[in-house]
Design a protein around this motif. Structure first.
Motif, PDB file in Angstrom:
ATOM      1  N   ALA A   1      14.168  29.303  11.287  1.00  0.00           N
ATOM      2  CA  ALA A   1      14.945  28.741  11.415  1.00  0.00           C
ATOM      3  C   ALA A   1      16.508  28.943  10.081  1.00  0.00           C
ATOM      4  CB  ALA A   1      15.857  27.724  12.743  1.00  0.00           C
ATOM      5  N   PHE A   2      15.642  28.473   9.767  1.00  0.00           N
ATOM      6  CA  PHE A   2      16.473  28.339   8.302  1.00  0.00           C
ATOM      7  C   PHE A   2      17.038  29.733   7.261  1.00  0.00           C
ATOM      8  CE2 PHE A   2      16.238  27.210   3.497  1.00  0.00           C
ATOM      9  CZ  PHE A   2      17.787  26.612   3.345  1.00  0.00           C
ATOM     10  N   LEU A   3      15.787  30.096   7.025  1.00  0.00           N
ATOM     11  CA  LEU A   3      15.839  31.849   6.626  1.00  0.00           C
ATOM     12  C   LEU A   3      17.362  32.086   7.307  1.00  0.00           C
ATOM     13  CD1 LEU A   3      14.981  33.397   4.711  1.00  0.00           C
ATOM     14  CD2 LEU A   3      13.224  34.458   6.711  1.00  0.00           C
ATOM     15  N   PHE A   4      16.597  32.344   8.697  1.00  0.00           N
ATOM     16  CA  PHE A   4      17.821  33.022   9.565  1.00  0.00           C
ATOM     17  C   PHE A   4      19.366  32.196   9.006  1.00  0.00           C
ATOM     18  CE2 PHE A   4      19.123  34.233  13.920  1.00  0.00           C
ATOM     19  CZ  PHE A   4      18.582  35.406  14.231  1.00  0.00           C
ATOM     20  N   PHE A   5      19.438  31.100   8.874  1.00  0.00           N
ATOM     21  CA  PHE A   5      20.802  30.840   8.404  1.00  0.00           C
ATOM     22  C   PHE A   5      21.054  31.121   7.377  1.00  0.00           C
ATOM     23  CE2 PHE A   5      23.250  27.185   6.721  1.00  0.00           C
ATOM     24  CZ  PHE A   5      24.960  26.697   8.256  1.00  0.00           C
ATOM     25  N   ASP A   6      20.267  31.146   6.184  1.00  0.00           N
ATOM     26  CA  ASP A   6      20.739  31.236   4.820  1.00  0.00           C
ATOM     27  C   ASP A   6      20.576  32.422   4.673  1.00  0.00           C
ATOM     28  OD1 ASP A   6      20.443  30.259   2.229  1.00  0.00           O
ATOM     29  OD2 ASP A   6      18.227  30.749   1.951  1.00  0.00           O
ATOM     30  N   ALA A   7      20.058  33.309   5.306  1.00  0.00           N
ATOM     31  CA  ALA A   7      19.991  35.170   4.465  1.00  0.00           C
ATOM     32  C   ALA A   7      20.581  35.243   5.444  1.00  0.00           C
ATOM     33  CB  ALA A   7      18.305  35.233   4.892  1.00  0.00           C
ATOM     34  N   GLY A   8      20.958  34.961   6.754  1.00  0.00           N
ATOM     35  CA  GLY A   8      21.765  35.930   7.870  1.00  0.00           C
ATOM     36  C   GLY A   8      22.870  35.498   7.461  1.00  0.00           C
ATOM     37  N   LEU A   9      23.390  33.983   7.551  1.00  0.00           N
ATOM     38  CA  LEU A   9      24.752  33.704   7.501  1.00  0.00           C
ATOM     39  C   LEU A   9      25.678  34.556   6.344  1.00  0.00           C
ATOM     40  CD1 LEU A   9      26.125  30.703   7.270  1.00  0.00           C
ATOM     41  CD2 LEU A   9      27.162  31.957   6.201  1.00  0.00           C
ATOM     42  N   GLU A  10      25.490  34.649   5.113  1.00  0.00           N
ATOM     43  CA  GLU A  10      26.791  34.586   4.242  1.00  0.00           C
ATOM     44  C   GLU A  10      26.534  37.002   3.786  1.00  0.00           C
ATOM     45  OE1 GLU A  10      29.953  34.355   0.790  1.00  0.00           O
ATOM     46  OE2 GLU A  10      28.499  32.833   2.839  1.00  0.00           O
ATOM     47  N   THR A  11      25.178  36.938   4.333  1.00  0.00           N
ATOM     48  CA  THR A  11      25.137  38.584   3.988  1.00  0.00           C
ATOM     49  C   THR A  11      25.878  39.245   5.034  1.00  0.00           C
ATOM     50  OG1 THR A  11      23.073  38.715   5.263  1.00  0.00           O
ATOM     51  CG2 THR A  11      22.943  38.615   3.076  1.00  0.00           C
ATOM     52  N   SER A  12      25.676  38.883   6.234  1.00  0.00           N
ATOM     53  CA  SER A  12      26.810  39.543   7.105  1.00  0.00           C
ATOM     54  C   SER A  12      27.700  39.654   7.036  1.00  0.00           C
ATOM     55  CB  SER A  12      26.650  38.888   8.644  1.00  0.00           C
ATOM     56  OG  SER A  12      24.996  39.311   8.447  1.00  0.00           O
ATOM     57  N   ALA A  13      28.647  37.794   6.787  1.00  0.00           N
ATOM     58  CA  ALA A  13      29.936  37.457   6.591  1.00  0.00           C
ATOM     59  C   ALA A  13      30.057  38.474   5.523  1.00  0.00           C
ATOM     60  CB  ALA A  13      30.293  36.756   6.088  1.00  0.00           C
ATOM     61  N   THR A  14      29.980  38.703   3.834  1.00  0.00           N
ATOM     62  CA  THR A  14      29.913  39.400   3.418  1.00  0.00           C
ATOM     63  C   THR A  14      30.113  41.032   3.240  1.00  0.00           C
ATOM     64  OG1 THR A  14      29.466  37.631   1.708  1.00  0.00           O
ATOM     65  CG2 THR A  14      29.467  40.021   1.022  1.00  0.00           C
ATOM     66  N   THR A  15      29.126  41.058   4.713  1.00  0.00           N
ATOM     67  CA  THR A  15      29.404  42.606   4.867  1.00  0.00           C
ATOM     68  C   THR A  15      30.760  42.990   5.234  1.00  0.00           C
ATOM     69  OG1 THR A  15      26.825  43.194   4.420  1.00  0.00           O
ATOM     70  CG2 THR A  15      28.455  44.724   5.791  1.00  0.00           C
ATOM     71  N   GLY A  16      31.056  42.679   6.648  1.00  0.00           N
ATOM     72  CA  GLY A  16      32.266  42.803   6.903  1.00  0.00           C
ATOM     73  C   GLY A  16      33.408  42.419   6.468  1.00  0.00           C
ATOM     74  N   THR A  17      33.133  41.430   5.434  1.00  0.00           N
ATOM     75  CA  THR A  17      34.094  41.511   4.582  1.00  0.00           C
ATOM     76  C   THR A  17      34.396  42.451   3.728  1.00  0.00           C
ATOM     77  OG1 THR A  17      34.464  39.125   4.297  1.00  0.00           O
ATOM     78  CG2 THR A  17      35.809  39.682   2.813  1.00  0.00           C
ATOM     79  N   TYR A  18      33.748  43.023   3.496  1.00  0.00           N
ATOM     80  CA  TYR A  18      33.710  44.293   2.254  1.00  0.00           C
ATOM     81  C   TYR A  18      34.474  45.706   2.949  1.00  0.00           C
ATOM     82  CZ  TYR A  18      32.754  41.918  -2.155  1.00  0.00           C
ATOM     83  OH  TYR A  18      31.685  41.290  -2.844  1.00  0.00           O
ATOM     84  N   CYS A  19      34.003  45.279   4.339  1.00  0.00           N
ATOM     85  CA  CYS A  19      34.524  46.713   5.398  1.00  0.00           C
ATOM     86  C   CYS A  19      35.699  46.786   5.726  1.00  0.00           C
ATOM     87  CB  CYS A  19      33.729  46.499   6.737  1.00  0.00           C
ATOM     88  SG  CYS A  19      33.127  48.162   7.572  1.00  0.00           S
ATOM     89  N   LEU A  20      36.053  45.510   5.808  1.00  0.00           N
ATOM     90  CA  LEU A  20      37.624  45.313   6.542  1.00  0.00           C
ATOM     91  C   LEU A  20      38.476  45.670   5.792  1.00  0.00           C
ATOM     92  CD1 LEU A  20      37.257  42.104   8.676  1.00  0.00           C
ATOM     93  CD2 LEU A  20      37.456  44.709   9.912  1.00  0.00           C
ATOM     94  N   TYR A  21      37.821  45.222   3.737  1.00  0.00           N
ATOM     95  CA  TYR A  21      38.577  45.530   3.432  1.00  0.00           C
ATOM     96  C   TYR A  21      38.337  47.061   2.857  1.00  0.00           C
ATOM     97  CZ  TYR A  21      40.310  46.318  -1.821  1.00  0.00           C
ATOM     98  OH  TYR A  21      40.477  45.950  -2.980  1.00  0.00           O
ATOM     99  N   GLU A  22      37.453  47.851   3.013  1.00  0.00           N
ATOM    100  CA  GLU A  22      37.717  49.276   2.149  1.00  0.00           C
ATOM    101  C   GLU A  22      39.035  49.905   3.418  1.00  0.00           C
ATOM    102  OE1 GLU A  22      37.023  50.943   0.207  1.00  0.00           O
ATOM    103  OE2 GLU A  22      35.311  49.726  -1.179  1.00  0.00           O
ATOM    104  N   LEU A  23      38.736  49.558   4.981  1.00  0.00           N
ATOM    105  CA  LEU A  23      38.682  49.677   5.807  1.00  0.00           C
ATOM    106  C   LEU A  23      41.053  49.709   5.747  1.00  0.00           C
ATOM    107  CD1 LEU A  23      37.086  49.436   8.747  1.00  0.00           C
ATOM    108  CD2 LEU A  23      37.531  51.464   7.680  1.00  0.00           C
ATOM    109  N   SER A  24      40.834  48.500   5.372  1.00  0.00           N
ATOM    110  CA  SER A  24      42.621  48.684   5.012  1.00  0.00           C
ATOM    111  C   SER A  24      43.153  48.715   3.465  1.00  0.00           C
ATOM    112  CB  SER A  24      42.573  46.472   4.470  1.00  0.00           C
ATOM    113  OG  SER A  24      41.759  45.304   5.839  1.00  0.00           O
TER     114      SER A  24
END
Length: 534
Positions: A329-352
């Protein structure tokens, strides 16, 4: 009297000579020590040269290590510099050093493929430090050898497409809070990285811990605060501690050192234990990841998967412990939180930056949703082909981890050479360098989703989630939450980069993954999609 004075003079002379002798001996000892240390260091830093492998000059090594310890640049930048240096040397493989530890760097794609797939049994482990007395560190990402294989086999059924579809409703529920926050900020720029981090926090807490934390509307809740603590504000001492644990874990094992703080351990352990106890006591079931882990704990198989248990593993052997649930559960939080948020951030930046691409994605989203009566379903998301290409290209340009760590678990003769990689030698697979190599991706700085129109993302040149048997088990879930967030935003809002965003973007030197440094501000306005609702 004269005799006494002569005696005193003699003693003074003797004392002076004794001190002089001691100083000379000390000086000789110091000189010998320096000489021996110098010989030892030269021996350590010629490990690869003595095996016929080329290495960058010592000045490059020193600059590389200093930059890492002093946070002068990001982990990704340093990895990319290594790749470029090796590329200039024209080698198929080379060696580097971190602190006193030699690292092997394969450059040839066929060699990398062999090491990660065909000859995987030589490179099973990531070589990450873990401590049995530090329960949050004993998760799937860190586990070695047979422990990893057994747990991976137990957990694999919890990440099948069927299980992702089962949890899909949990993800959709979290989009409502994000839309409320975005609507309130119409006319004002939004720091999109923070919004997406809160969104993924809500999803992961819901699916991995079975709780509703609503960090979108309450950004100071404890889960969001813990998330910031894990990923931000990392100091020189923290980076030194983490770097040494990776380069020379034997020291940490000797002193039984813990990497994760007691406060973090107590919080996450307490949350999981309380939730599991409550569900078991009250016979409560919920469609989330935690429930699947509880089923494995109590039954050794999932309720709807009678084929899980094979002849090789009994139901009893297939069970997992409460401590294993907490760690995953901790790995899910540790690995999934920042990586997915970062991918979405860069994706919206590029589309902008690319209005035509943004419009094309939005048109596809609206077209697919109309076929599903305006509802975003698991099947509808699967039909958004161009969205998948956009996310794939984002992960190509900004992979979550810039390199893949491995450790040689048994001696390995590098094919076509006389070099033998000894057991215990660390290996770095240069993902970021390969992703930005013009030999594989022409004009690599250009954001071009059409690169993946032919579906070539299974090639070894594309490794955002790893490659071979030890690829990221949570890949499907990570992509799912990223795409759901993007659909929720792009169908409702048009985006442009706000002048407050510092360009060109830089990577955060405090974080191992490729998170953007500083804040990323976007302008947004409502789209006219009143007929498309979740």
């Amino acid at each position: 009297m004269e005799c006494i004075l002569d005696a005193l003079n003699s003693l003074a002379t003797l004392n002076f000579l004794t001190k002089r002798t001691m100083i000379e001996k000390f000086g000789m000892l110091a000189l010998m020590t320096i000489l021996l240390v110098g010989i030892w260091l030269k021996y350590k830093f010629t490990y690869w040269q003595r095996r016929g492998l080329k290495v960058p000059p010592f000045s490059f090594y020193w600059k590389h290590m200093k930059a890492g310890l002093m946070l002068e640049n990001a982990f990704a930048d340093r990895d990319f510099n290594i790749y470029q240096e090796m590329k200039k040397m024209g080698v198929k493989h080379g060696g580097i050093y971190f602190v006193l530890t030699p690292f092997y760097v394969p450059m040839d794609l066929e060699l990398i493929k062999k090491m990660l797939q065909n000859d995987f049994n030589h490179f099973v482990d990531r070589g990450m430090y873990m401590n049995e007395n530090d329960p949050l560190s004993t998760h799937l990402f860190n586990l070695p050898g047979n422990k990893w294989k057994l747990l991976r086999k137990k957990l694999s059924p919890t990440f099948t497409p069927g299980k992702m579809k089962m949890m899909f409703e949990r993800l959709i529920e979290c989009t409502g809070g994000m839309q409320k926050v975005m609507d309130k900020q119409i006319g004002n720029p939004v720091e999109i990285k923070e919004i997406l981090s809160r969104f993924t926090t809500d999803i992961i807490v819901s699916c991995a811990f079975g709780l509703n934390c609503n960090s979108l509307e309450n950004p100071d809740n404890e889960f969001r605060t813990r998330g910031r603590t894990l990923f931000l504000g990392k100091s020189f001492l923290f980076n030194l501690k983490w770097g040494l644990s990776f380069a020379i874990p034997s020291i940490y094992k000797f002193f039984n050192t813990k990497i994760i703080s007691e406060k973090v351990t107590e919080f996450f352990s307490g949350v999981v234990k309380d939730t599991v106890t409550y569900r078991e006591k009250n016979n409560i079931s919920r469609n989330d990841f935690l429930q699947l882990l509880i089923e494995l704990k109590n039954r050794g198989q999932l309720l709807d998967d009678e084929k899980l248990v094979t002849e090789e593993i009994s139901k009893e052997e297939n069970k997992i412990t409460l401590d294993e649930i907490i760690a995953q559960a901790f790995l899910f939080f540790d690995a999934g939180l920042e990586t997915s948020a970062t991918t979405g951030t860069y994706c919206l930046y590029e589309l902008s930056l690319h209005e035509d691409m943004q419009n094309k994605v939005r048109k596809e989203i609206n077209s697919v949703l109309q076929r599903y009566d305006g509802s975003l379903t698991y099947e509808a998301l699967g039909e958004m082909v161009y969205l998948d290409q956009v996310v794939t290209e984002t992960l190509r340009k900004y992979p979550p981890l810039p390199s893949l760590p491995r450790i040689c678990t048994k001696d390995y003769k590098v094919p076509g050479t006389d070099l033998i990689i000894k057991k215990g030698i660390r290996v770095v697979i240069p993902v970021f360098g390969i992703h930005r190599d013009p030999d594989y991706y022409p004009d690599p700085e250009k954001f071009d989703p059409e690169r993946f129109s032919e579906g070539n993302k299974n090639d070894v040149t594309y490794m955002p989630f790893g490659y071979g048997p030890r690829y990221c088990i949570g890949m499907r879930f990570g992509l799912l939450q990223t795409k759901v967030g993007l659909v929720a935003l792009l169908k409702n809002y048009e985006f442009k980069v706000h002048p407050k965003t510092k360009e060109p973007l830089e990577f955060d030197p405090r974080i191992v993954n490729m998170s953007v440094k500083g804040e990323l501000w976007l302008e947004h306005k409502k789209c006219n999609n009143s007929d498309i609702v979740f």
